[in-house]
Write a protein that holds these residues in place. Sequence first.
Motif, short mmCIF file in Angstrom:
data_model
loop_
_atom_site.label_atom_id
_atom_site.label_comp_id
_atom_site.label_asym_id
_atom_site.label_seq_id
_atom_site.Cartn_x
_atom_site.Cartn_y
_atom_site.Cartn_z
N SER A 150 -3.68 4.49 4.12
CA SER A 150 -3.75 4.13 2.70
C SER A 150 -4.40 2.76 2.52
CB SER A 150 -2.34 4.11 2.10
OG SER A 150 -2.37 3.64 0.78
N THR A 151 -5.25 2.67 1.53
CA THR A 151 -5.87 1.39 1.15
C THR A 151 -5.54 0.99 -0.29
OG1 THR A 151 -7.91 2.48 0.43
CG2 THR A 151 -7.80 1.72 2.74
N LYS A 152 -4.69 1.79 -0.94
CA LYS A 152 -4.40 1.55 -2.36
C LYS A 152 -2.94 1.20 -2.59
CE LYS A 152 -4.03 4.82 -5.55
NZ LYS A 152 -4.34 5.91 -6.51
N GLU A 202 -7.21 -2.22 -4.26
CA GLU A 202 -7.83 -1.55 -3.12
C GLU A 202 -8.12 -2.59 -2.05
OE1 GLU A 202 -11.67 1.26 -1.88
OE2 GLU A 202 -11.52 0.42 -3.91
N ASN A 220 -0.88 4.40 7.90
CA ASN A 220 -0.93 5.77 7.37
C ASN A 220 -2.27 6.09 6.69
OD1 ASN A 220 -0.72 4.24 5.07
ND2 ASN A 220 0.95 5.43 4.15
N LEU A 243 0.85 -1.19 0.00
CA LEU A 243 0.00 0.00 0.00
C LEU A 243 0.88 1.24 0.00
CD1 LEU A 243 -2.71 -1.13 2.58
CD2 LEU A 243 -2.74 -1.32 0.07
N GLN A 244 0.39 2.31 -0.56
CA GLN A 244 1.20 3.52 -0.74
C GLN A 244 1.77 4.00 0.60
OE1 GLN A 244 -1.41 6.25 -2.75
NE2 GLN A 244 -0.92 5.44 -4.77
N ALA A 286 -7.11 -0.57 5.99
CA ALA A 286 -6.17 0.52 5.76
C ALA A 286 -4.87 0.28 6.51
CB ALA A 286 -6.78 1.85 6.17
#
Length: 441
Positions: A425-427, A416, A423, A134-135, A420
Amino acid sequence: MNTQIAQLTRKTFMIKPLILACVVLAPVWTHAAVSEAEVEQLREEVKNLKAMMQQYVEQQNHVSNQLVEIKQTTLKPVQQAAAIQTITQTSSQGLKTKSGAEFSLYGNVRADASYQAEGGSLSRLYNQINSVPLQGNAESSDRLKATLAATRLGLDFKTPTQMGDVGGKLEVDFLGVNDGLRIRHAYLTYGDWLVGQTWSNFAVPDYMPETIDALGYVGGAVKRTPQLRYTHNLSTETNVVLAAEDSKDDSSNMRLPALTARLNHKFNDTLSFSARAMGAEKKTDADTETAWGVGLGAKLNLTDKTVLKTDYYHVKGDSSFVSWTNQGFVTNADKDIIATNEFDSITIGLTQQLSAQWRGTLGYGYMKADNNADYINALADKTKANKNLWQAWANVFYSPVKPISIGLEYVYGEREAFGAAPNGSTKGEDNRVNAVMMYNF
Protein backbone atom coordinates in the motif's frame (compact mmCIF):
# COMPACT_ATOMS: atom_id res chain seq x y z
CA MET A 1 -44.54 82.80 39.29
CA ASN A 2 -42.74 86.19 39.41
CA THR A 3 -46.15 88.01 39.24
CA GLN A 4 -47.43 86.07 42.28
CA ILE A 5 -44.34 86.92 44.29
CA ALA A 6 -44.69 90.64 43.38
CA GLN A 7 -48.37 90.72 44.45
CA LEU A 8 -47.56 89.07 47.76
CA THR A 9 -44.77 91.58 48.35
CA ARG A 10 -47.17 94.54 47.80
CA LYS A 11 -49.67 93.04 50.25
CA THR A 12 -46.90 92.75 52.81
CA PHE A 13 -46.08 96.46 52.49
CA MET A 14 -49.79 97.37 52.98
CA ILE A 15 -50.35 95.12 56.00
CA LYS A 16 -47.30 96.16 57.99
CA PRO A 17 -48.38 99.89 58.31
CA LEU A 18 -51.83 98.86 59.54
CA ILE A 19 -50.39 96.65 62.23
CA LEU A 20 -48.00 99.39 63.27
CA ALA A 21 -50.85 101.91 63.46
CA CYS A 22 -52.87 99.60 65.65
CA VAL A 23 -49.99 99.12 68.04
CA VAL A 24 -49.26 102.86 68.27
CA LEU A 25 -52.86 104.04 68.61
CA ALA A 26 -54.07 101.37 71.02
CA PRO A 27 -53.10 103.36 74.14
CA VAL A 28 -54.73 106.46 72.77
CA TRP A 29 -57.98 104.64 72.15
CA THR A 30 -57.88 103.24 75.67
CA HIS A 31 -57.45 106.62 77.27
CA ALA A 32 -60.11 108.19 75.06
CA ALA A 33 -62.68 105.75 76.36
CA VAL A 34 -63.87 104.72 72.98
CA SER A 35 -67.34 103.26 72.63
CA GLU A 36 -68.07 99.57 72.87
CA ALA A 37 -69.02 99.46 69.21
CA GLU A 38 -65.73 100.94 68.18
CA VAL A 39 -63.85 98.42 70.33
CA GLU A 40 -65.76 95.55 68.74
CA GLN A 41 -64.98 96.94 65.28
CA LEU A 42 -61.32 97.19 66.17
CA ARG A 43 -61.29 93.59 67.37
CA GLU A 44 -62.81 92.47 64.09
CA GLU A 45 -60.18 94.35 62.09
CA VAL A 46 -57.38 92.79 64.14
CA LYS A 47 -58.91 89.36 63.56
CA ASN A 48 -59.01 90.04 59.82
CA LEU A 49 -55.41 91.19 59.89
CA LYS A 50 -54.37 87.94 61.62
CA ALA A 51 -56.18 85.91 58.97
CA MET A 52 -54.49 87.88 56.21
CA MET A 53 -51.09 87.33 57.85
CA GLN A 54 -51.74 83.58 58.15
CA GLN A 55 -52.73 83.43 54.49
CA TYR A 56 -49.60 85.38 53.57
CA VAL A 57 -47.36 82.96 55.52
CA GLU A 58 -48.99 79.95 53.85
CA GLN A 59 -48.52 81.50 50.39
CA GLN A 60 -44.88 82.28 51.16
CA ASN A 61 -44.27 78.67 52.21
CA HIS A 62 -45.96 77.42 49.02
CA VAL A 63 -43.79 79.68 46.86
CA SER A 64 -40.64 78.50 48.67
CA ASN A 65 -41.57 74.85 48.11
CA GLN A 66 -42.16 75.51 44.42
CA LEU A 67 -38.77 77.19 44.09
CA VAL A 68 -37.08 74.17 45.71
CA GLU A 69 -38.87 71.79 43.33
CA ILE A 70 -37.89 73.90 40.32
CA LYS A 71 -34.25 73.93 41.46
CA GLN A 72 -34.21 70.15 41.98
CA THR A 73 -35.88 69.52 38.61
CA THR A 74 -33.34 71.75 36.88
CA LEU A 75 -30.29 70.26 38.57
CA LYS A 76 -31.23 66.59 38.32
CA PRO A 77 -30.67 66.19 34.54
CA VAL A 78 -27.39 68.10 34.87
CA GLN A 79 -26.25 65.79 37.64
CA GLN A 80 -27.35 62.75 35.65
CA ALA A 81 -25.48 63.97 32.58
CA ALA A 82 -22.35 64.52 34.68
CA ALA A 83 -22.64 60.99 36.09
CA ILE A 84 -23.10 59.50 32.62
CA GLN A 85 -20.10 61.45 31.34
CA THR A 86 -17.98 60.15 34.22
CA ILE A 87 -19.01 56.54 33.52
CA THR A 88 -18.37 56.95 29.79
CA GLN A 89 -14.91 58.40 30.39
CA THR A 90 -14.04 55.59 32.78
CA SER A 91 -15.27 52.97 30.29
CA SER A 92 -13.39 54.50 27.34
CA GLN A 93 -10.17 54.59 29.32
CA GLY A 94 -10.43 50.83 29.95
CA LEU A 95 -8.70 48.80 32.62
CA LYS A 96 -5.15 49.71 33.56
CA THR A 97 -2.12 47.81 34.79
CA LYS A 98 -0.04 48.89 37.79
CA SER A 99 2.33 50.76 35.46
CA GLY A 100 -0.56 52.61 33.74
CA ALA A 101 -0.92 50.60 30.51
CA GLU A 102 -4.47 50.18 29.23
CA PHE A 103 -5.47 46.61 28.50
CA SER A 104 -8.42 44.50 27.37
CA LEU A 105 -9.10 40.82 27.94
CA TYR A 106 -10.45 38.45 25.26
CA GLY A 107 -10.51 34.77 24.40
CA ASN A 108 -12.75 31.75 24.17
CA VAL A 109 -13.69 28.53 25.85
CA ARG A 110 -13.53 25.87 23.14
CA ALA A 111 -14.60 22.22 23.21
CA ASP A 112 -13.55 20.05 20.23
CA ALA A 113 -14.64 16.53 19.39
CA SER A 114 -13.78 14.27 16.45
CA TYR A 115 -15.08 10.91 15.32
CA GLN A 116 -12.35 9.28 13.24
CA ALA A 117 -13.45 6.59 10.80
CA GLU A 118 -9.87 6.35 9.47
CA GLY A 119 -6.88 8.44 10.43
CA GLY A 120 -3.74 8.99 12.40
CA SER A 121 -2.37 8.85 15.90
CA LEU A 122 -4.75 8.37 18.80
CA SER A 123 -2.87 11.00 20.79
CA ARG A 124 -3.68 13.81 18.37
CA LEU A 125 -7.10 15.18 17.48
CA TYR A 126 -6.20 17.74 14.80
CA ASN A 127 -5.08 17.40 11.18
CA GLN A 128 -2.18 15.03 10.45
CA ILE A 129 -2.82 14.20 6.79
CA ASN A 130 0.90 13.94 5.95
CA SER A 131 1.46 11.08 8.41
CA VAL A 132 -1.75 9.03 8.50
CA PRO A 133 -0.93 5.28 8.36
CA LEU A 134 -0.92 3.56 4.98
CA GLN A 135 -3.89 1.26 4.47
CA GLY A 136 -3.58 -1.98 6.39
CA ASN A 137 -0.78 -0.68 8.61
CA ALA A 138 -1.81 0.16 12.20
CA GLU A 139 -4.64 2.48 11.21
CA SER A 140 -6.66 4.21 13.92
CA SER A 141 -10.27 3.42 13.02
CA ASP A 142 -13.61 4.11 14.74
CA ARG A 143 -12.24 6.42 17.40
CA LEU A 144 -13.83 9.30 19.28
CA LYS A 145 -11.55 12.04 20.61
CA ALA A 146 -12.31 15.20 22.55
CA THR A 147 -10.30 18.08 23.99
CA LEU A 148 -10.54 21.61 25.36
CA ALA A 149 -6.86 22.32 24.69
CA ALA A 150 -7.62 24.94 22.02
CA THR A 151 -9.24 27.16 24.68
CA ARG A 152 -7.61 30.56 24.33
CA LEU A 153 -6.86 33.57 26.53
CA GLY A 154 -5.48 36.89 25.31
CA LEU A 155 -4.56 40.39 26.50
CA ASP A 156 -4.11 43.52 24.36
CA PHE A 157 -2.04 46.36 25.83
CA LYS A 158 -1.53 50.02 24.96
CA THR A 159 0.54 52.74 26.62
CA PRO A 160 0.25 56.31 25.27
CA THR A 161 3.60 58.16 25.21
CA GLN A 162 4.85 61.49 23.91
CA MET A 163 6.39 59.64 20.96
CA GLY A 164 3.22 57.66 20.12
CA ASP A 165 1.42 54.59 21.43
CA VAL A 166 3.34 51.48 22.48
CA GLY A 167 1.16 48.39 22.02
CA GLY A 168 1.43 44.75 22.89
CA LYS A 169 -0.32 41.40 22.81
CA LEU A 170 -0.07 38.24 24.87
CA GLU A 171 -2.14 35.22 23.82
CA VAL A 172 -1.91 31.61 25.02
CA ASP A 173 -3.73 28.30 24.64
CA PHE A 174 -3.28 24.77 25.99
CA LEU A 175 -1.99 22.96 22.90
CA GLY A 176 1.46 22.48 24.37
CA VAL A 177 2.90 19.16 25.50
CA ASN A 178 0.33 17.19 27.54
CA ASP A 179 -2.18 20.04 27.17
CA GLY A 180 0.33 22.44 28.66
CA LEU A 181 0.15 26.21 28.31
CA ARG A 182 1.91 27.53 25.19
CA ILE A 183 2.50 30.97 23.71
CA ARG A 184 0.57 31.79 20.54
CA HIS A 185 1.31 35.50 20.28
CA ALA A 186 3.63 37.65 22.40
CA TYR A 187 4.85 40.91 20.90
CA LEU A 188 5.13 44.68 21.23
CA THR A 189 4.49 47.31 18.58
CA TYR A 190 5.80 50.84 18.25
CA GLY A 191 5.00 52.89 15.19
CA ASP A 192 5.67 50.72 12.13
CA TRP A 193 7.74 48.17 14.07
CA LEU A 194 6.82 44.84 15.67
CA VAL A 195 9.09 42.68 17.86
CA GLY A 196 8.00 39.29 19.18
CA GLN A 197 6.10 36.20 18.11
CA THR A 198 3.06 36.32 15.84
CA TRP A 199 1.89 35.03 12.44
CA SER A 200 4.74 34.52 9.99
CA ASN A 201 5.06 37.23 7.38
CA PHE A 202 5.33 34.50 4.72
CA ALA A 203 2.89 31.82 5.85
CA VAL A 204 -0.17 33.92 6.71
CA PRO A 205 -3.57 32.37 7.53
CA ASP A 206 -5.58 35.26 6.04
CA TYR A 207 -6.48 33.42 2.82
CA MET A 208 -7.25 29.98 4.24
CA PRO A 209 -10.91 28.91 3.94
CA GLU A 210 -12.66 28.49 7.29
CA THR A 211 -12.29 25.13 9.04
CA ILE A 212 -13.26 23.65 12.38
CA ASP A 213 -9.89 21.91 12.62
CA ALA A 214 -7.68 24.25 14.66
CA LEU A 215 -4.69 23.63 12.33
CA GLY A 216 -6.49 23.99 9.01
CA TYR A 217 -6.07 21.64 6.04
CA VAL A 218 -3.52 20.93 3.35
CA GLY A 219 -2.61 23.86 1.10
CA GLY A 220 -2.69 26.42 3.89
CA ALA A 221 -0.22 27.39 6.60
CA VAL A 222 -0.57 28.10 10.32
CA LYS A 223 2.82 29.38 11.46
CA ARG A 224 3.84 31.75 14.27
CA THR A 225 7.49 32.81 14.54
CA PRO A 226 9.68 35.13 16.62
CA GLN A 227 10.45 38.05 14.35
CA LEU A 228 11.44 41.65 13.83
CA ARG A 229 8.96 43.23 11.42
CA TYR A 230 8.64 46.58 9.66
CA THR A 231 5.51 47.79 7.82
CA HIS A 232 5.52 50.64 5.32
CA ASN A 233 2.32 52.06 3.83
CA LEU A 234 2.74 52.95 0.17
CA SER A 235 -0.85 54.22 -0.01
CA THR A 236 -4.18 53.68 1.71
CA GLU A 237 -4.65 50.53 -0.41
CA THR A 238 -1.09 49.13 -0.45
CA ASN A 239 1.60 48.29 2.08
CA VAL A 240 4.89 46.40 2.21
CA VAL A 241 5.91 44.25 5.19
CA LEU A 242 9.52 43.11 5.74
CA ALA A 243 10.61 40.70 8.47
CA ALA A 244 13.55 38.74 9.84
CA GLU A 245 12.18 35.51 11.32
CA ASP A 246 13.26 32.48 13.32
CA SER A 247 11.49 29.73 11.36
CA LYS A 248 12.04 27.15 14.15
CA ASP A 249 13.41 24.54 11.74
CA ASP A 250 14.79 21.71 13.88
CA SER A 251 16.55 20.18 10.86
CA SER A 252 18.78 23.23 10.39
CA ASN A 253 21.40 24.90 12.56
CA MET A 254 20.22 28.47 12.23
CA ARG A 255 22.96 31.03 11.74
CA LEU A 256 20.95 33.73 10.00
CA PRO A 257 17.23 34.52 10.29
CA ALA A 258 14.88 33.83 7.40
CA LEU A 259 14.06 36.97 5.43
CA THR A 260 10.47 37.46 4.30
CA ALA A 261 8.63 40.13 2.33
CA ARG A 262 4.92 40.65 1.72
CA LEU A 263 3.01 43.06 -0.52
CA ASN A 264 -0.64 43.61 0.38
CA HIS A 265 -3.00 45.42 -1.97
CA LYS A 266 -6.71 46.12 -1.76
CA PHE A 267 -8.15 46.69 -5.25
CA ASN A 268 -11.60 47.68 -3.94
CA ASP A 269 -14.10 46.73 -1.26
CA THR A 270 -14.54 43.26 -2.78
CA LEU A 271 -11.01 42.13 -3.77
CA SER A 272 -7.76 41.99 -1.77
CA PHE A 273 -4.46 40.36 -2.73
CA SER A 274 -1.14 39.34 -1.16
CA ALA A 275 2.21 38.41 -2.76
CA ARG A 276 4.95 36.93 -0.53
CA ALA A 277 8.57 35.81 -0.77
CA MET A 278 10.94 33.97 1.57
CA GLY A 279 14.66 33.19 1.65
CA ALA A 280 16.48 31.20 4.34
CA GLU A 281 19.85 29.55 4.93
CA LYS A 282 19.75 25.83 5.76
CA LYS A 283 22.88 24.74 7.59
CA THR A 284 24.34 21.47 8.86
CA ASP A 285 27.65 20.89 10.61
CA ALA A 286 29.30 20.51 7.19
CA ASP A 287 27.20 22.27 4.56
CA THR A 288 24.79 25.09 3.75
CA GLU A 289 22.01 25.53 1.22
CA THR A 290 19.61 28.37 0.39
CA ALA A 291 15.88 27.67 0.66
CA TRP A 292 13.33 29.96 -0.94
CA GLY A 293 9.63 30.25 -1.60
CA VAL A 294 6.84 32.41 -2.99
CA GLY A 295 3.19 32.70 -2.05
CA LEU A 296 0.06 34.29 -3.52
CA GLY A 297 -3.27 34.80 -1.78
CA ALA A 298 -6.57 36.43 -2.70
CA LYS A 299 -9.94 37.12 -1.12
CA LEU A 300 -12.96 37.99 -3.27
CA ASN A 301 -16.41 38.98 -2.01
CA LEU A 302 -18.65 37.59 -4.75
CA THR A 303 -21.66 39.08 -2.95
CA ASP A 304 -22.17 40.62 0.47
CA LYS A 305 -22.82 37.07 1.76
CA THR A 306 -20.47 34.97 -0.39
CA VAL A 307 -16.66 34.98 0.03
CA LEU A 308 -14.06 33.14 -2.06
CA LYS A 309 -10.55 32.56 -0.64
CA THR A 310 -7.51 30.97 -2.26
CA ASP A 311 -3.82 30.60 -1.35
CA TYR A 312 -0.86 29.20 -3.30
CA TYR A 313 2.76 28.32 -2.35
CA HIS A 314 5.83 27.17 -4.24
CA VAL A 315 8.75 26.31 -1.93
CA LYS A 316 12.17 24.71 -2.39
CA GLY A 317 14.35 23.36 0.42
CA ASP A 318 12.18 24.33 3.42
CA SER A 319 9.68 22.43 5.55
CA SER A 320 9.20 24.91 8.39
CA PHE A 321 6.81 27.53 7.00
CA VAL A 322 4.11 25.63 5.08
CA SER A 323 2.38 22.83 6.98
CA TRP A 324 2.36 19.08 6.16
CA THR A 325 5.35 19.08 3.77
CA ASN A 326 8.17 16.58 3.37
CA GLN A 327 11.47 17.44 5.09
CA GLY A 328 13.19 20.30 3.32
CA PHE A 329 16.51 18.59 2.56
CA VAL A 330 18.39 15.31 2.98
CA THR A 331 22.04 14.70 3.87
CA ASN A 332 24.60 11.93 3.57
CA ALA A 333 26.67 10.42 6.37
CA ASP A 334 29.06 13.37 6.27
CA LYS A 335 26.20 15.86 6.79
CA ASP A 336 26.50 17.18 3.25
CA ILE A 337 23.19 18.41 1.79
CA ILE A 338 22.68 16.24 -1.30
CA ALA A 339 19.12 17.09 -2.35
CA THR A 340 16.16 19.33 -1.47
CA ASN A 341 12.42 18.91 -1.61
CA GLU A 342 10.40 21.19 -3.90
CA PHE A 343 6.62 21.39 -3.85
CA ASP A 344 3.51 23.30 -4.89
CA SER A 345 0.38 23.65 -2.78
CA ILE A 346 -2.97 25.35 -3.17
CA THR A 347 -6.17 25.74 -1.20
CA ILE A 348 -9.50 27.21 -2.27
CA GLY A 349 -12.81 27.60 -0.47
CA LEU A 350 -16.21 29.26 -0.64
CA THR A 351 -17.98 30.57 2.47
CA GLN A 352 -21.69 31.39 2.35
CA GLN A 353 -23.55 33.39 4.99
CA LEU A 354 -26.87 31.55 4.96
CA SER A 355 -28.60 33.80 7.51
CA ALA A 356 -27.76 35.94 10.52
CA GLN A 357 -27.14 32.75 12.51
CA TRP A 358 -25.97 30.21 9.91
CA ARG A 359 -22.91 30.04 7.62
CA GLY A 360 -21.09 27.25 5.81
CA THR A 361 -17.86 26.55 3.88
CA LEU A 362 -16.82 24.16 1.11
CA GLY A 363 -13.05 23.78 0.69
CA TYR A 364 -10.35 21.82 -1.11
CA GLY A 365 -6.56 21.64 -0.65
CA TYR A 366 -3.79 19.95 -2.63
CA MET A 367 0.00 19.57 -2.34
CA LYS A 368 2.38 17.93 -4.83
CA ALA A 369 6.13 17.28 -4.45
CA ASP A 370 8.58 17.15 -7.36
CA ASN A 371 9.71 13.67 -8.33
CA ASN A 372 13.39 14.28 -7.50
CA ALA A 373 15.26 10.94 -7.74
CA ASP A 374 18.26 12.15 -5.71
CA TYR A 375 15.98 13.30 -2.93
CA ILE A 376 13.82 10.16 -2.94
CA ASN A 377 16.75 7.72 -3.02
CA ALA A 378 18.40 9.46 -0.07
CA LEU A 379 15.32 9.00 2.16
CA ALA A 380 15.74 6.45 4.92
CA ASP A 381 12.00 5.63 4.95
CA LYS A 382 10.21 6.43 1.71
CA THR A 383 6.78 5.65 3.23
CA LYS A 384 7.06 8.80 5.35
CA ALA A 385 7.51 11.15 2.36
CA ASN A 386 4.57 11.99 0.10
CA LYS A 387 4.15 12.43 -3.64
CA ASN A 388 0.91 14.29 -3.02
CA LEU A 389 -1.72 15.13 -0.43
CA TRP A 390 -5.31 16.31 -0.78
CA GLN A 391 -8.25 17.08 1.48
CA ALA A 392 -11.84 18.23 0.91
CA TRP A 393 -14.19 19.46 3.60
CA ALA A 394 -17.63 20.90 4.26
CA ASN A 395 -18.77 22.60 7.44
CA VAL A 396 -21.63 24.56 8.91
CA PHE A 397 -21.63 26.98 11.86
CA TYR A 398 -24.63 28.02 13.94
CA SER A 399 -24.66 30.98 16.37
CA PRO A 400 -27.87 30.99 18.43
CA VAL A 401 -26.59 34.09 20.25
CA LYS A 402 -23.58 36.26 19.44
CA PRO A 403 -20.97 34.81 21.87
CA ILE A 404 -21.71 31.15 21.06
CA SER A 405 -20.72 29.21 17.92
CA ILE A 406 -21.53 25.57 17.25
CA GLY A 407 -19.91 23.85 14.26
CA LEU A 408 -20.05 20.52 12.46
CA GLU A 409 -17.63 19.44 9.72
CA TYR A 410 -16.84 16.47 7.51
CA VAL A 411 -13.37 16.05 6.00
CA TYR A 412 -11.92 13.37 3.73
CA GLY A 413 -8.34 13.27 2.48
CA GLU A 414 -5.62 10.99 1.13
CA ARG A 415 -1.85 10.87 0.94
CA GLU A 416 0.26 8.96 -1.58
CA ALA A 417 3.73 7.98 -0.36
CA PHE A 418 6.92 7.63 -2.41
CA GLY A 419 7.47 4.16 -0.94
CA ALA A 420 5.16 1.19 -0.38
CA ALA A 421 4.41 -0.52 2.92
CA PRO A 422 5.15 -4.28 3.29
CA ASN A 423 1.61 -5.04 2.12
CA GLY A 424 2.20 -2.97 -1.04
CA SER A 425 0.00 0.00 0.00
CA THR A 426 1.12 3.54 -0.81
CA LYS A 427 -2.10 5.32 0.19
CA GLY A 428 -3.20 6.64 3.56
CA GLU A 429 -6.68 7.92 4.38
CA ASP A 430 -8.09 10.65 6.63
CA ASN A 431 -11.86 10.32 7.19
CA ARG A 432 -13.35 12.33 10.06
CA VAL A 433 -16.33 14.21 11.44
CA ASN A 434 -15.40 17.21 13.61
CA ALA A 435 -17.55 19.20 16.02
CA VAL A 436 -16.85 22.31 18.05
CA MET A 437 -18.64 24.56 20.52
CA MET A 438 -17.11 27.93 21.43
CA TYR A 439 -17.99 30.69 23.85
CA ASN A 440 -16.19 33.87 22.78
CA PHE A 441 -15.63 36.62 25.33
